[in-house]
Design a protein around this motif. Structure first.
Motif, PDB file in Angstrom:
ATOM      1  N   MET A  28       0.852  -1.171   0.000  1.00  0.00           N
ATOM      2  CA  MET A  28       0.000   0.000   0.000  1.00  0.00           C
ATOM      3  C   MET A  28       0.902   1.239   0.000  1.00  0.00           C
ATOM      4  SD  MET A  28      -3.031   0.990   2.691  1.00  0.00           S
ATOM      5  CE  MET A  28      -4.144  -0.222   2.026  1.00  0.00           C
ATOM      6  N   PRO A  29       0.693   2.150  -0.962  1.00  0.00           N
ATOM      7  CA  PRO A  29       1.531   3.352  -1.011  1.00  0.00           C
ATOM      8  C   PRO A  29       1.256   4.282   0.178  1.00  0.00           C
ATOM      9  CG  PRO A  29      -0.156   3.435  -2.719  1.00  0.00           C
ATOM     10  CD  PRO A  29      -0.267   2.099  -2.065  1.00  0.00           C
ATOM     11  N   LYS A  30       2.259   5.086   0.484  1.00  0.00           N
ATOM     12  CA  LYS A  30       2.144   6.065   1.558  1.00  0.00           C
ATOM     13  C   LYS A  30       2.326   7.467   0.973  1.00  0.00           C
ATOM     14  CE  LYS A  30       3.912   3.182   5.347  1.00  0.00           C
ATOM     15  NZ  LYS A  30       2.954   2.200   5.087  1.00  0.00           N
ATOM     16  N   ILE A  31       1.663   8.425   1.587  1.00  0.00           N
ATOM     17  CA  ILE A  31       1.844   9.819   1.214  1.00  0.00           C
ATOM     18  C   ILE A  31       2.365  10.552   2.436  1.00  0.00           C
ATOM     19  CG2 ILE A  31       0.765  11.963   0.450  1.00  0.00           C
ATOM     20  CD1 ILE A  31      -1.330  10.369  -1.010  1.00  0.00           C
ATOM     21  N   THR A  32       3.477  11.235   2.250  1.00  0.00           N
ATOM     22  CA  THR A  32       4.008  12.093   3.299  1.00  0.00           C
ATOM     23  C   THR A  32       3.643  13.525   2.943  1.00  0.00           C
ATOM     24  OG1 THR A  32       5.843  10.602   3.762  1.00  0.00           O
ATOM     25  CG2 THR A  32       6.096  12.909   4.473  1.00  0.00           C
ATOM     26  N   PHE A  33       2.880  14.149   3.814  1.00  0.00           N
ATOM     27  CA  PHE A  33       2.549  15.563   3.663  1.00  0.00           C
ATOM     28  C   PHE A  33       3.576  16.337   4.479  1.00  0.00           C
ATOM     29  CE2 PHE A  33      -1.409  13.427   2.705  1.00  0.00           C
ATOM     30  CZ  PHE A  33      -1.859  14.122   1.586  1.00  0.00           C
ATOM     31  N   LEU A  34       4.349  17.177   3.815  1.00  0.00           N
ATOM     32  CA  LEU A  34       5.369  17.964   4.493  1.00  0.00           C
ATOM     33  C   LEU A  34       4.718  18.975   5.433  1.00  0.00           C
ATOM     34  CD1 LEU A  34       7.803  18.515   1.500  1.00  0.00           C
ATOM     35  CD2 LEU A  34       8.026  16.880   3.385  1.00  0.00           C
ATOM     36  N   PRO A  35       5.462  19.430   6.437  1.00  0.00           N
ATOM     37  CA  PRO A  35       4.870  20.393   7.380  1.00  0.00           C
ATOM     38  C   PRO A  35       4.288  21.621   6.684  1.00  0.00           C
ATOM     39  CG  PRO A  35       6.964  19.592   8.207  1.00  0.00           C
ATOM     40  CD  PRO A  35       6.833  19.077   6.795  1.00  0.00           C
ATOM     41  N   ASN A  36       3.110  21.991   7.128  1.00  0.00           N
ATOM     42  CA  ASN A  36       2.412  23.178   6.660  1.00  0.00           C
ATOM     43  C   ASN A  36       1.824  23.822   7.910  1.00  0.00           C
ATOM     44  OD1 ASN A  36      -0.204  24.609   6.009  1.00  0.00           O
ATOM     45  ND2 ASN A  36       0.507  24.245   3.926  1.00  0.00           N
ATOM     46  N   PRO A  37       2.166  25.089   8.181  1.00  0.00           N
ATOM     47  CA  PRO A  37       1.742  25.695   9.447  1.00  0.00           C
ATOM     48  C   PRO A  37       0.240  25.693   9.683  1.00  0.00           C
ATOM     49  CG  PRO A  37       2.884  27.300   8.041  1.00  0.00           C
ATOM     50  CD  PRO A  37       2.923  25.989   7.342  1.00  0.00           C
ATOM     51  N   ASP A  38      -0.548  25.682   8.629  1.00  0.00           N
ATOM     52  CA  ASP A  38      -2.004  25.735   8.777  1.00  0.00           C
ATOM     53  C   ASP A  38      -2.676  24.368   8.719  1.00  0.00           C
ATOM     54  OD1 ASP A  38      -1.943  28.587   8.890  1.00  0.00           O
ATOM     55  OD2 ASP A  38      -1.741  28.606   6.702  1.00  0.00           O
ATOM     56  N   LEU A  39      -2.123  23.435   7.964  1.00  0.00           N
ATOM     57  CA  LEU A  39      -2.798  22.158   7.727  1.00  0.00           C
ATOM     58  C   LEU A  39      -2.266  21.013   8.580  1.00  0.00           C
ATOM     59  CD1 LEU A  39      -2.982  22.361   3.834  1.00  0.00           C
ATOM     60  CD2 LEU A  39      -4.747  22.974   5.488  1.00  0.00           C
ATOM     61  N   CYS A  40      -0.969  20.905   8.687  1.00  0.00           N
ATOM     62  CA  CYS A  40      -0.355  19.852   9.506  1.00  0.00           C
ATOM     63  C   CYS A  40       1.041  20.333   9.904  1.00  0.00           C
ATOM     64  CB  CYS A  40      -0.319  18.510   8.789  1.00  0.00           C
ATOM     65  SG  CYS A  40       0.442  18.502   7.159  1.00  0.00           S
ATOM     66  N   PRO A  41       1.118  21.074  10.998  1.00  0.00           N
ATOM     67  CA  PRO A  41       2.367  21.722  11.396  1.00  0.00           C
ATOM     68  C   PRO A  41       3.570  20.787  11.539  1.00  0.00           C
ATOM     69  CG  PRO A  41       0.549  22.521  12.728  1.00  0.00           C
ATOM     70  CD  PRO A  41       0.016  21.395  11.898  1.00  0.00           C
ATOM     71  N   GLU A  42       3.340  19.563  11.927  1.00  0.00           N
ATOM     72  CA  GLU A  42       4.438  18.614  12.113  1.00  0.00           C
ATOM     73  C   GLU A  42       4.711  17.778  10.865  1.00  0.00           C
ATOM     74  OE1 GLU A  42       6.157  18.640  15.011  1.00  0.00           O
ATOM     75  OE2 GLU A  42       4.833  20.300  15.543  1.00  0.00           O
ATOM     76  N   GLY A  43       3.811  17.844   9.885  1.00  0.00           N
ATOM     77  CA  GLY A  43       3.896  16.924   8.761  1.00  0.00           C
ATOM     78  C   GLY A  43       3.341  15.575   9.193  1.00  0.00           C
ATOM     79  N   VAL A  44       3.016  14.730   8.229  1.00  0.00           N
ATOM     80  CA  VAL A  44       2.426  13.438   8.575  1.00  0.00           C
ATOM     81  C   VAL A  44       2.586  12.486   7.380  1.00  0.00           C
ATOM     82  CG1 VAL A  44       0.085  14.061   7.814  1.00  0.00           C
ATOM     83  CG2 VAL A  44       0.380  12.332   9.576  1.00  0.00           C
ATOM     84  N   THR A  45       2.714  11.205   7.692  1.00  0.00           N
ATOM     85  CA  THR A  45       2.728  10.164   6.662  1.00  0.00           C
ATOM     86  C   THR A  45       1.501   9.292   6.862  1.00  0.00           C
ATOM     87  OG1 THR A  45       5.145  10.174   6.534  1.00  0.00           O
ATOM     88  CG2 THR A  45       4.020   8.226   5.686  1.00  0.00           C
ATOM     89  N   VAL A  46       0.751   9.086   5.775  1.00  0.00           N
ATOM     90  CA  VAL A  46      -0.495   8.321   5.849  1.00  0.00           C
ATOM     91  C   VAL A  46      -0.524   7.275   4.744  1.00  0.00           C
ATOM     92  CG1 VAL A  46      -1.772  10.236   6.896  1.00  0.00           C
ATOM     93  CG2 VAL A  46      -1.740   9.984   4.417  1.00  0.00           C
ATOM     94  N   GLU A  47      -1.371   6.276   4.916  1.00  0.00           N
ATOM     95  CA  GLU A  47      -1.536   5.253   3.885  1.00  0.00           C
ATOM     96  C   GLU A  47      -2.576   5.700   2.876  1.00  0.00           C
ATOM     97  OE1 GLU A  47      -2.320   1.474   5.707  1.00  0.00           O
ATOM     98  OE2 GLU A  47      -0.210   1.238   6.260  1.00  0.00           O
ATOM     99  N   ALA A  48      -2.370   5.268   1.635  1.00  0.00           N
ATOM    100  CA  ALA A  48      -3.286   5.610   0.548  1.00  0.00           C
ATOM    101  C   ALA A  48      -3.633   4.348  -0.228  1.00  0.00           C
ATOM    102  CB  ALA A  48      -2.634   6.622  -0.378  1.00  0.00           C
ATOM    103  N   GLU A  49      -4.735   4.397  -0.915  1.00  0.00           N
ATOM    104  CA  GLU A  49      -5.131   3.321  -1.823  1.00  0.00           C
ATOM    105  C   GLU A  49      -4.780   3.749  -3.246  1.00  0.00           C
ATOM    106  OE1 GLU A  49      -6.698   0.368  -1.178  1.00  0.00           O
ATOM    107  OE2 GLU A  49      -6.764   0.704   0.987  1.00  0.00           O
ATOM    108  N   SER A  50      -4.265   2.858  -4.027  1.00  0.00           N
ATOM    109  CA  SER A  50      -4.031   3.168  -5.435  1.00  0.00           C
ATOM    110  C   SER A  50      -5.352   3.586  -6.073  1.00  0.00           C
ATOM    111  CB  SER A  50      -3.457   1.956  -6.172  1.00  0.00           C
ATOM    112  OG  SER A  50      -2.181   1.646  -5.667  1.00  0.00           O
ATOM    113  N   GLY A  51      -5.320   4.652  -6.857  1.00  0.00           N
ATOM    114  CA  GLY A  51      -6.517   5.149  -7.517  1.00  0.00           C
ATOM    115  C   GLY A  51      -7.194   6.299  -6.802  1.00  0.00           C
ATOM    116  N   GLU A  52      -6.885   6.507  -5.520  1.00  0.00           N
ATOM    117  CA  GLU A  52      -7.430   7.648  -4.796  1.00  0.00           C
ATOM    118  C   GLU A  52      -6.712   8.919  -5.218  1.00  0.00           C
ATOM    119  OE1 GLU A  52      -8.693   7.067  -0.332  1.00  0.00           O
ATOM    120  OE2 GLU A  52      -6.702   6.207  -0.652  1.00  0.00           O
ATOM    121  N   SER A  53      -7.408  10.031  -5.166  1.00  0.00           N
ATOM    122  CA  SER A  53      -6.728  11.298  -5.422  1.00  0.00           C
ATOM    123  C   SER A  53      -5.956  11.697  -4.164  1.00  0.00           C
ATOM    124  CB  SER A  53      -7.722  12.391  -5.811  1.00  0.00           C
ATOM    125  OG  SER A  53      -8.470  12.811  -4.689  1.00  0.00           O
ATOM    126  N   ILE A  54      -4.937  12.504  -4.361  1.00  0.00           N
ATOM    127  CA  ILE A  54      -4.168  13.015  -3.225  1.00  0.00           C
ATOM    128  C   ILE A  54      -5.098  13.770  -2.276  1.00  0.00           C
ATOM    129  CG2 ILE A  54      -2.373  14.663  -2.567  1.00  0.00           C
ATOM    130  CD1 ILE A  54      -0.964  13.894  -5.246  1.00  0.00           C
TER     131      ILE A  54
END
Length: 111
Positions: free
Chosen positions: A1-27
């Motif tokens: 299962m692919p993972k998406i790492t969202f880099l830190p963003n002061p408004d959305l996810c200040p620490e950054g986060v890595t989450v699991e994704a399903e193939s075919g889902e939009s970001i």
């Protein structure tokens, strides 16, 4: 299962986060499911540029953007060569690293 790492963003996810994704889902779908509230003024219909993101890793694994997405990206703030609309870019089998710009051109946002 692919993972998406969202880099830190002061408004959305200040620490950054890595989450699991399903193939075919939009970001964007993956982000919203994980409480990362990326702006999306057109309800994911590729009619605005508010969900603009930059794919820092894994860009080549995504299907190429179409003409409609390219036209919308022309209106986004801070576009880079690896920019995509997160509502249109669909996860393949490779991990992604996503940078959500701090600013957006969202004329419909009320807060």
């Amino acid at each position: 299962m692919p993972k998406i790492t969202f880099l830190p963003n002061p408004d959305l996810c200040p620490e950054g986060v890595t989450v699991e994704a399903e193939s075919g889902e939009s970001i964007l779908e993956v982000a919203l499911r994980n409480d990362i509230e990326i702006d999306h003024a057109c309800e994911m219909s590729c009619a605005c540029s508010t969900c603009h993101c930059v794919v820092r890793k894994g860009f080549d694994s995504l299907e190429p953007s179409d003409e409609q997405e390219d036209d919308m990206l022309d209106k986004a703030w801070g576009v880079e060569p690896q920019s995509r609309l997160s509502c249109q870019a669909r996860v393949a089998d490779e991990d992604l690293v996503i940078d959500v710009p701090r600013y957006t051109l969202n004329h419909a946002k009320e807060h």
